[in-house]
Design a protein around this motif. Structure first.
Motif, mmCIF file in Angstrom:
data_model
loop_
_atom_site.group_PDB
_atom_site.id
_atom_site.type_symbol
_atom_site.label_atom_id
_atom_site.label_comp_id
_atom_site.label_asym_id
_atom_site.label_seq_id
_atom_site.Cartn_x
_atom_site.Cartn_y
_atom_site.Cartn_z
ATOM 1 N N HIS A 1 0.844 -1.191 0.000
ATOM 2 C CA HIS A 1 0.000 0.000 0.000
ATOM 3 C C HIS A 1 0.889 1.255 0.000
ATOM 4 C CE1 HIS A 1 -2.969 2.941 1.284
ATOM 5 N NE2 HIS A 1 -3.893 2.068 0.917
ATOM 6 N N TYR B 1 -7.946 5.002 0.960
ATOM 7 C CA TYR B 1 -8.740 4.091 1.793
ATOM 8 C C TYR B 1 -9.796 3.333 1.004
ATOM 9 C CZ TYR B 1 -6.819 7.640 4.867
ATOM 10 O OH TYR B 1 -5.973 8.507 5.481
ATOM 11 N N ASN C 1 -9.453 1.116 -1.355
ATOM 12 C CA ASN C 1 -9.099 -0.256 -1.708
ATOM 13 C C ASN C 1 -9.402 -0.578 -3.171
ATOM 14 O OD1 ASN C 1 -7.736 -2.154 -0.412
ATOM 15 N ND2 ASN C 1 -9.507 -3.278 0.377
#
Ligand code: PHE
Length: 347
Positions: free
Chosen positions: A109, A337, A339
């Motif tokens: 990430h 955030y 995804n």
């Protein structure tokens, strides 16, 4: 047509009928038609007694063979129909000979990569990495950091306090302290100073929580990387030099940066560090705040039992999201955030 030929024809006709059905109901009808009590075959079986003796045996045997034949065919057709129904319900079975599907592989990430990059720069400068809990007490988050009782950060509108009933210590004893989700990583300064005698240099990265309204640059939880350096002679120039080195190493080029006088109860003097960003998506030519910092307030040393006149230190807290946005040129923090693999695989 002789009796034998008629029976043979009947058999052929029945087998064709069985072959042609495509449902259990239709199969049941065919069964009744050819083997039911009123069917030609069964009626002939009943009238066998009326035949001359020599025919009785041969005709009887023929009818029974045909009957068995039809029963077998009905049974296997029934099974085939059931298998077909099952397949329709479950879909086709997987074909084990096919190549396995390509799994989408995404790199770490971007926030993890940013955190790792930050920590590796600070470790090069001699900082050790420490960690602290995300759930902490009001004392670690505010009292020990010289935050006055009436400071707005202590307000329930700013900080997530946890209901007392949810706060059970590891020994299952209720505690009277107020627990909260830490609003900053400065809590680790206190934990470190309580456990290790200075001089020390630590850095800590983790999640923090604030009751912020979500927009392109804010979220109710985000990440900070906190640093603390304490010795008997640490000074403001050390802080400035550390931040300069960091920015240059992090972005791989010098950035226009400034320390703007600010206020934090736990540092004196206090600053906010801004970076000049010429162009970032929708954000045009502007100074962006990336870090709060300053010289550790003597009251903080006193709170952990150290002499505030003897020790000097600097502390800083970077917003990890802010730095990741600048590094990768992202103009909306919410993208981190969501995804979304299409976004994540670019890094
Ligand atoms: N804790 C401050 C914040 O969350 C940042 C900070 C860290 C300021 C260390 C000074 C020293 O905004």
């Amino acid at each position: 047509m002789s009796g034998g030929d008629a029976l043979a024809k009947l058999r052929e006709e029945a087998l064709l009928a069985i072959e042609g059905v495509d449902s259990m109901q239709a199969l049941q009808l065919v069964k009744t038609q050819y083997l039911g009590p009123k069917s030609t075959l069964m009626r002939q079986l009943k009238t066998l007694g009326g035949l001359p003796n020599e025919q009785k045996v041969t005709v009887g045997q023929t009818i029974n063979r045909i009957k068995q034949d039809l029963e077998q065919n009905l049974t296997s057709k029934g099974r085939a129909l059931q298998d077909k129904m099952q397949l329709t319900r479950l879909g086709n079975p997987p074909d084990p000979s096919l190549a396995s599907p390509v799994h989408l592989q995404v790199p770490l990430h971007p926030l993890t990569q940013t955190r790792d990059k930050m920590l590796s720069i600070f470790t090069q400068l001699g900082f050790s990495i420490v960690e602290g809990p995300e759930i902490d007490t009001e004392w670690f988050c505010f009292d020990a950091l010289n935050v006055p009782k009436n400071h707005p950060a202590r307000n329930e509108q700013d900080t997530f306090f946890l209901p007392k009933s949810a706060c059970v210590s590891s020994t299952s004893k209720r505690t009277d302290e107020d627990y909260l989700l830490r609003a900053h990583t400065s809590t680790v300064q206190i934990r470190t100073l309580l456990e290790h005698k200075p001089p020390l240099k630590i850095v800590s990265s983790g999640r923090v929580f604030r009751r912020d309204t979500v927009d392109a640059t804010h979220n109710f939880n985000f990440h900070q990387t906190e640093g603390l350096c304490v010795s008997s002679e640490t000074n403001l120039l050390d802080l400035k030099g550390t931040l300069d080195f960091f920015v240059r190493a992090f972005f791989g080029k010098p950035y226009n940066m400034r320390l703007r006088p600010s206020f934090f109860p736990f540092t004196e003097p206090s600053f906010e560090m801004d970076i000049f960003v010429p162009h970032l998506g929708k954000i045009k030519d502007t100074w962006i705040e990336v870090c709060g910092c300053g010289m550790v307030h003597p009251n903080v040393f006193e709170a952990v039992g150290l002499n505030g006149q003897e020790w000097q230190g600097f502390a800083f807290g970077f917003g990890v999201e802010r730095l990741a946005m600048l590094l990768y040129g992202i103009d909306d923090v919410r993208r981190f955030y969501q995804n979304d693999a299409r976004f994540l695989k670019q890094f």
